[in-house]
Design an enzyme around this catalytic site. Structure first.
Site, mmCIF file in Angstrom:
data_model
loop_
_atom_site.group_PDB
_atom_site.id
_atom_site.type_symbol
_atom_site.label_atom_id
_atom_site.label_comp_id
_atom_site.label_asym_id
_atom_site.label_seq_id
_atom_site.Cartn_x
_atom_site.Cartn_y
_atom_site.Cartn_z
ATOM 1 N N HIS A 252 0.943 -1.170 -0.003
ATOM 2 C CA HIS A 252 -0.081 -0.182 -0.104
ATOM 3 C C HIS A 252 0.896 1.237 -0.015
ATOM 4 O O HIS A 252 1.947 1.230 0.574
ATOM 5 C CB HIS A 252 -0.847 0.033 1.203
ATOM 6 C CG HIS A 252 -2.150 1.107 0.989
ATOM 7 N ND1 HIS A 252 -2.180 2.225 1.307
ATOM 8 C CD2 HIS A 252 -3.215 0.573 0.722
ATOM 9 C CE1 HIS A 252 -3.343 2.727 1.245
ATOM 10 N NE2 HIS A 252 -4.019 1.823 0.626
ATOM 11 N N ASP A 306 -7.710 -5.616 -0.155
ATOM 12 C CA ASP A 306 -8.069 -6.466 -1.229
ATOM 13 C C ASP A 306 -7.710 -7.765 -1.067
ATOM 14 O O ASP A 306 -8.164 -8.694 -1.677
ATOM 15 C CB ASP A 306 -7.572 -6.131 -2.534
ATOM 16 C CG ASP A 306 -8.109 -4.890 -3.112
ATOM 17 O OD1 ASP A 306 -7.498 -3.655 -3.243
ATOM 18 O OD2 ASP A 306 -9.483 -4.682 -3.318
HETATM 19 C C1 SDX Z 1 -6.280 -0.383 -3.182
HETATM 20 O O1 SDX Z 1 -4.818 4.434 -2.228
HETATM 21 C C2 SDX Z 1 -5.562 3.588 -1.576
HETATM 22 O O2 SDX Z 1 -6.017 3.886 -0.338
HETATM 23 C C3 SDX Z 1 -5.952 2.377 -2.433
HETATM 24 C C4 SDX Z 1 -7.150 1.568 -1.424
HETATM 25 C C5 SDX Z 1 -8.229 2.280 -1.344
HETATM 26 O O3 SDX Z 1 -9.058 1.806 -0.414
HETATM 27 O O4 SDX Z 1 -8.718 3.074 -2.214
HETATM 28 O O5 SDX Z 1 -6.259 1.037 -0.493
HETATM 29 C C6 SDX Z 1 -7.351 0.120 -2.367
HETATM 30 O O6 SDX Z 1 -5.888 -0.003 -4.245
HETATM 31 C C7 SDX Z 1 -5.436 -1.358 -2.453
HETATM 32 C C8 SDX Z 1 -4.224 -1.825 -3.254
HETATM 33 C C9 SDX Z 1 -4.681 -2.661 -4.055
HETATM 34 N N1 SDX Z 1 -3.683 -3.310 -5.001
HETATM 35 C C10 SDX Z 1 -2.688 -4.487 -5.104
HETATM 36 O O7 SDX Z 1 -2.879 -5.100 -3.849
HETATM 37 C C11 SDX Z 1 -1.944 -4.644 -5.852
HETATM 38 C C12 SDX Z 1 -0.502 -5.153 -5.752
HETATM 39 N N2 SDX Z 1 0.245 -4.075 -4.639
HETATM 40 C C13 SDX Z 1 0.770 -3.246 -5.410
HETATM 41 O O8 SDX Z 1 0.962 -3.108 -6.911
HETATM 42 C C14 SDX Z 1 1.583 -2.020 -4.677
HETATM 43 O O9 SDX Z 1 1.626 -2.394 -3.421
HETATM 44 C C15 SDX Z 1 0.480 -0.732 -4.535
HETATM 45 C C16 SDX Z 1 -0.059 -0.309 -6.040
HETATM 46 C C17 SDX Z 1 -0.787 -0.978 -3.842
HETATM 47 C C18 SDX Z 1 1.186 0.536 -4.121
HETATM 48 O O10 SDX Z 1 2.292 0.662 -4.949
HETATM 49 P P1 SDX Z 1 3.396 1.876 -4.747
HETATM 50 O O11 SDX Z 1 3.184 2.566 -3.281
HETATM 51 O O12 SDX Z 1 3.555 2.615 -5.914
HETATM 52 O O13 SDX Z 1 4.489 0.903 -4.325
HETATM 53 P P2 SDX Z 1 5.605 0.394 -5.538
HETATM 54 O O14 SDX Z 1 4.823 -0.124 -6.928
HETATM 55 O O15 SDX Z 1 6.441 1.723 -5.955
HETATM 56 O O16 SDX Z 1 6.409 -0.591 -4.864
HETATM 57 C C19 SDX Z 1 7.589 -0.321 -3.905
HETATM 58 C C20 SDX Z 1 8.188 -1.595 -3.904
HETATM 59 C C21 SDX Z 1 8.624 -2.092 -5.183
HETATM 60 O O17 SDX Z 1 9.851 -3.064 -5.011
HETATM 61 P P3 SDX Z 1 11.349 -2.284 -5.570
HETATM 62 O O18 SDX Z 1 11.080 -2.070 -7.071
HETATM 63 O O19 SDX Z 1 11.481 -1.076 -4.877
HETATM 64 O O20 SDX Z 1 12.264 -3.387 -5.148
HETATM 65 O O21 SDX Z 1 7.478 -2.355 -3.101
HETATM 66 C C22 SDX Z 1 7.234 -3.679 -3.983
HETATM 67 C C23 SDX Z 1 7.620 -3.110 -5.510
HETATM 68 O O22 SDX Z 1 8.005 -4.030 -6.301
HETATM 69 N N3 SDX Z 1 5.959 -4.087 -3.946
HETATM 70 C C24 SDX Z 1 5.605 -5.296 -4.067
HETATM 71 C C25 SDX Z 1 4.121 -5.111 -3.753
HETATM 72 N N4 SDX Z 1 3.576 -3.997 -3.766
HETATM 73 C C26 SDX Z 1 4.867 -3.277 -3.595
HETATM 74 N N5 SDX Z 1 6.104 -6.566 -4.154
HETATM 75 C C27 SDX Z 1 5.387 -7.755 -4.237
HETATM 76 N N6 SDX Z 1 4.265 -7.731 -3.958
HETATM 77 C C28 SDX Z 1 3.229 -6.629 -3.863
HETATM 78 N N7 SDX Z 1 2.156 -6.690 -3.779
#
Ligand code: SDX
Length: 369
Positions: A252, A306
């Site tokens: 998140h 989620d």
């Molecule tokens: C919702 O904003 C909100 O409040 C959203 C929400 C709401 O109520 O409206 O809470 C609802 O959308 C929840 C999120 C649902 N999405 C997912 O579960 C999809 C998987 N999660 C990710 O794609 C990610 O965590 C996000 C999109 C939720 C957040 O993305 P960020 O803050 O932009 O983080 P990032 O993509 O820049 O990742 C930072 C690091 C990366 O690693 P590095 O490249 O730095 O080594 O964290 C890693 C990412 O690879 N990472 C994950 C991960 N989420 C982040 N690695 C593995 N699995 C994951 N789920």
């Protein structure tokens, strides 16, 4: 020195009194009330009133508001005809987005009850299309039942149990608002141009559809189904991360710890799947959670809203491709509350992009290129 804030991370677009997220401690408040209290003691009707109007309703206020929600559940005949004309294999979020557009075409002017009508009619649209894709006759909404109870009644064609209605009621409360998430921001951008309510909500639905946002509940359930056996969960997580894929329902932008909504949804999922055909699915989710936390918690990555919500929706009888529409049926309240607040001190949203190209290039006729 210009700093590009990728994903607008840590950029504040307005002050707000609607929702507070404590990302470090994993706490969430709607209008100052803890999400734990609202999930335990409140209802969809009461919490949506709180978010929209800013205070918990008195008995009379709640009764008036609930009566309006019940009255506005029916959808226009031409929208019913439109839904029946559709192929049965469409993405339900596309159907909901298009139906919102359709409602916007039919609406005239700014009816003060338009926002209540939107909240009331979205479940009807979802259940209508769900029944059609099940090859069943759609069920007209009941004016006797509560919001969540009626939603399940229209889905199943019979009254749900108290536990089922309760589970959906709480799940919808948990999805109602979340400050400046992507879909809320999309709705506010459209509203800031003084476009109409329905166009802003279409933007919200369009943004929520994405697998990184509201589409993750469906993706998470697909993961659990792919694993199939709780004893294969750990190996699956290791392999998935090794191949550079994300654990859906994890991570998140704001929470650097366990999403409080996921805590509550985990308990609901455990209760609603106990001694049912869905129990193994819950066990698989729990084992994936344990394995993923071991590998990701060091980076502040934990379950989000989620991760367990899909199991709850699935156990309630919704098909997985409909899960994002259930998220939207609740988040529409937050979109409208946040849009209403922004429009009080509106300014069209227009950020900048830092130009990196050349300027003043001489134009060349095509024969010279
Ligand atoms: C919702 O904003 C909100 O409040 C959203 C929400 C709401 O109520 O409206 O809470 C609802 O959308 C929840 C999120 C649902 N999405 C997912 O579960 C999809 C998987 N999660 C990710 O794609 C990610 O965590 C996000 C999109 C939720 C957040 O993305 P960020 O803050 O932009 O983080 P990032 O993509 O820049 O990742 C930072 C690091 C990366 O690693 P590095 O490249 O730095 O080594 O964290 C890693 C990412 O690879 N990472 C994950 C991960 N989420 C982040 N690695 C593995 N699995 C994951 N789920």
């Amino acid at each position: 020195m210009v700093e590009i804030k990728k994903g607008l991370e840590d950029v504040y677009v307005k002050e707000t009194e609607i929702t507070y997220i404590d990302g470090q401690l994993g706490r969430l408040y709607y209008r100052g009330y803890s999400i734990f209290d609202l999930a335990e003691f409140s209802s969809f009707e009461e919490t949506s009133y709180l978010l929209l109007y800013g205070t918990l309703p008195t008995k009379n206020e709640l009764e008036d508001y609930s009566n309006k929600l019940r009255k506005y559940r029916t959808i226009p005949d031409n929208l019913k005809t439109f839904l029946k004309s559709l192929p049965t294999n469409l993405n339900p979020m596309d159907v909901l987005r298009t139906s919102m557009s359709y409602l916007g075409m039919l609406e005239r002017g700014n009816d003060p009850d338009a926002q209540i009508r939107v909240i009331a009619s979205i479940p009807t649209i979802i259940a209508y299309y769900h029944r059609i894709t099940d090859g069943l006759e759609p069920v007209e909404p009941s004016e006797e039942l509560g919001h969540a109870e009626n939603f399940l009644y229209m889905l199943k064609g019979k009254r749900p149990t108290k536990e089922e209605a309760n589970a959906l009621d709480k799940a919808l409360i948990l999805h109602m608002d979340h400050e400046m998430n992507a879909s809320t921001f999309a709705a506010i951008v459209v509203a800031s141009t003084l476009s109409d309510l329905y166009s802003a909500l279409v933007a919200g639905i369009a943004a929520l559809k994405g697998p990184l946002h509201g589409g993750a509940n469906y993706e998470a359930l697909k993961m659990f189904m792919e694993v199939g056996d709780p004893n294969k969960a750990e190996e699956y997580v290791i392999e998935r991360l090794r191949s550079g894929k994300r654990i859906m329902g994890f991570g998140h932008r704001v929470y650097r710890t366990y999403d409080p909504r996921a805590r509550i949804l985990k308990n609901i999922a455990r209760e609603i799947t106990k001694n049912t055909q869905y129990e193994t699915l819950y066990e698989i989710a729990e084992r994936i959670e344990q394995a993923a936390i071991k590998l990701l918690s060091g980076k502040g990555i934990f379950p989000n809203v989620d991760f367990y919500s899909g199991i709850v929706f699935y156990a309630l009888g919704f098909r997985p491709e409909f899960f994002p529409t259930l998220f939207a049926s609740a988040r529409v309240v937050g979109w409208m509350a946040q849009v209403n607040e922004y429009l009080k001190e509106n300014r069209i949203i227009r950020p900048k992009a830092l130009y990196k190209g050349e300027v003043g290039k001489p134009y060349k006729p095509i024969d010279e290129r």
